[in-house]
Write a protein that holds these residues in place. Structure first.
Motif, PDB file in Angstrom:
ATOM      1  N   GLY A  19       2.124   0.615   1.527  1.00 25.18           N
ATOM      2  CA  GLY A  19       2.840  -0.567   1.071  1.00 25.18           C
ATOM      3  C   GLY A  19       3.823  -0.258  -0.049  1.00 25.18           C
ATOM      4  O   GLY A  19       3.723   0.767  -0.732  1.00 25.18           O
TER       5      GLY A  19
ATOM      6  N   ARG B  84       4.227 -11.630   2.453  1.00 25.17           N
ATOM      7  CA  ARG B  84       3.692 -10.321   2.838  1.00 25.17           C
ATOM      8  C   ARG B  84       2.255 -10.209   2.347  1.00 25.17           C
ATOM      9  O   ARG B  84       1.824 -10.943   1.448  1.00 25.17           O
ATOM     10  N   ARG B  85       1.522  -9.285   2.927  1.00 32.05           N
ATOM     11  CA  ARG B  85       0.132  -9.055   2.497  1.00 32.05           C
ATOM     12  C   ARG B  85       0.165  -8.313   1.156  1.00 32.05           C
ATOM     13  O   ARG B  85       0.714  -7.214   1.060  1.00 32.05           O
TER      14      ARG B  85
ATOM     15  N   CYS C 243      -1.823   4.688   1.751  1.00 31.18           N
ATOM     16  CA  CYS C 243      -1.538   3.320   1.302  1.00 31.18           C
ATOM     17  C   CYS C 243      -0.011   3.192   1.270  1.00 31.18           C
ATOM     18  O   CYS C 243       0.643   3.537   0.281  1.00 31.18           O
TER      19      CYS C 243
ATOM     20  N   HIS D 144       6.912 -12.091  -3.159  1.00 30.07           N
ATOM     21  CA  HIS D 144       6.294 -11.361  -2.038  1.00 30.07           C
ATOM     22  C   HIS D 144       5.298 -12.215  -1.254  1.00 30.07           C
ATOM     23  O   HIS D 144       4.477 -11.677  -0.515  1.00 30.07           O
TER      24      HIS D 144
ATOM     25  N   GLU E 161       0.984  -4.783   2.445  1.00 24.27           N
ATOM     26  CA  GLU E 161       2.417  -4.486   2.551  1.00 24.27           C
ATOM     27  C   GLU E 161       3.058  -4.312   1.183  1.00 24.27           C
ATOM     28  O   GLU E 161       4.101  -3.672   1.055  1.00 24.27           O
ATOM     29  N   VAL E 162       2.437  -4.920   0.162  1.00 26.46           N
ATOM     30  CA  VAL E 162       2.903  -4.799  -1.221  1.00 26.46           C
ATOM     31  C   VAL E 162       1.708  -4.461  -2.091  1.00 26.46           C
ATOM     32  O   VAL E 162       0.671  -5.136  -2.021  1.00 26.46           O
TER      33      VAL E 162
END
Length: 427
Positions: free
Chosen positions: A57, A80-81, A55, A77, A39-40
């Motif tokens: 994110g 988040r993943r 990708c 962050h 996600e990041v």
């Protein structure tokens, strides 16, 4: 034992993906999956540009300076993943070290890519285990000097496109002008390029900033030889006479017994020779040289840079007052000022259990003090005498240098006896 994490680990391990100059096409299936699912996405701007639109994110470029930003971005962050991009192998002079220090190894899932050094050795036909790697990324070029030895193969990690010219000039100025240099750019990509030449006649214009320099070290016949063990030639040092001479220096470093990662206090630094050769013993050895005379302190800094250990910390001040804020040493060398009130006690108290203390003197007053401490704490009390052959008329005879009394001792974990009053005069 790893240091305690300074950031609360996120719910999911942070994926740390190594990426090369070949970009997305060079990644494994697992690495691609980790990047697609993040996600990041955190990395350098150049690395983030290598990722395709799939990708999806949020892309976050590392700010400068990078290291202080690591805990803040991880905390920001953490729900988040997160996937972090790194050049090549993240655990080889990469961001993986900083992430492991913050999250602990259990907070990471590392997917390495071949490092630039692996690619370089593959292209050169050099065994990686026999090749020394020196990084100049964010570090002074002078640290390369400590690795210069005849016939040695080095891989130098460049800071930018100007590094090859800097390395060529440094090699030439230290007597290694005949060394062969090869600059390998954009390793692993279709844009790989090479430049080949000799250091003293290097004339190539700066190329790509992503480069590794391969050096085959060859010295001129008259180059000053700097060996890998203590006891460098006295002429290697700039000094005003305050220099622990070569043979005494070798014996002193033998008693101090440097080991990787250890810290030395060099009290009464003079020309800095003990601290410098302590640090040359291993790349991770650290030292603080304490010198009360500002001109000598500046001279220590120049000697450290010229001899390949620019990381030597020099403190200008009078001991023992100048010692109060220094980190706990693994070893202490006292080369001057032994009879200064409280100096020996301060050094002994600061030394960790199991640490070593070595003190040298040529005066009767300081020798008496060392005799007292030898009776209290044990160790070894040694008289070192060196003579040199000199002309005597048409013949040759021996000239005796002043004998040096040396006390070396290892600090026991047992309680230390009350300190002994010492003379108040100074040397």
């Amino acid at each position: 034992m790893s240091a305690a994490p300074s950031v609360i680990p996120p719910p999911h391990p942070v994926s740390v993906v190594g990426i090369g100059a070949d970009g997305w096409s060079g990644l494994s299936g697992g690495a691609r999956e980790a990047l697609r699912g993040a996600e990041v996405l955190i990395g350098g701007a150049r690395q983030l540009e290598l990722l395709p639109p799939e990708c999806a994110g949020v892309r976050v470029a590392w700010p400068s300076p990078l290291r202080p930003a690591v805990p803040r971005l991880l905390a920001e962050h953490r729900e988040r993943r997160i996937a972090v991009l790194a050049s090549g192998d993240p655990m080889f002079y990469g961001i993986g070290r900083a992430l492991a220090e913050e999250l602990g190894p259990e907070g990471l899932y590392v997917l390495p890519h071949p490092s630039s050094t692996s690619y370089a050795c593959a292209r050169l036909g050099w065994p990686l285990e026999d090749t020394e790697v020196v990084t100049l990324v964010g570090r002074p070029a002078a640290r390369l000097v400590a690795s210069l030895h005849e016939g040695r193969r080095l891989l130098v990690l460049s800071a930018d496109a100007t590094t090859p010219a800097t390395v060529a000039a440094l090699l030439t100025s230290h007597g290694f002008g005949p060394s062969r240099m090869r600059v390998l750019e954009q390793l692993g990509s279709e844009a790989e390029a090479y430049a080949d030449g000799i250091a003293e006649s290097w004339a190539h214009a700066p190329g790509d900033r992503l480069n590794v320099i391969a050096v085959e070290c060859w010295a001129t016949a008259d180059a000053l030889r700097l060996g890998a063990v203590p006891g460098l030639p006295d002429e290697a040092y700039e000094h005003d006479g305050q220099l622990t001479k070569r043979h005494i220096r070798a014996a002193t470093l033998g008693a101090l017994a440097p080991a990787p990662g250890e810290l030395l206090w060099d009290v009464g630094g003079g020309s800095g020779s003990i601290a410098i050769e302590w640090m040359r013993a291993h790349g991770s050895c650290r030292a603080v040289s304490v010198e009360r005379d500002p001109a000598r302190a500046e001279r220590i800094t120049r000697n450290a840079e010229r001899l390949g250990v620019p990381g030597l910390r020099v403190v200008t001040g009078r001991a023992p007052a100048a010692l109060t804020e220094l980190p706990t040493p693994d070893a202490v060398f006292i080369g001057g000022g032994l009879t200064a009130a409280g100096l020996l006690d301060a050094c002994w108290e600061a030394l960790r259990p199991g640490g070593r203390l070595v003190a040298n003197t040529v005066t009767l007053e300081s020798e008496a003090l060392l005799g007292e401490r030898y009776r209290l704490y044990g160790g070894e009390l040694t008289r070192l005498a060196v003579a040199h052959a000199v002309p005597v008329g048409g013949f040759t005879g021996w000239r005796q240098a002043m004998p040096v009394t040396q006390w070396s001792v290892r600090k026991s974990s047992a309680p230390v006896s009350a300190s002994v009053p010492v003379p108040g005069d100074r040397t």
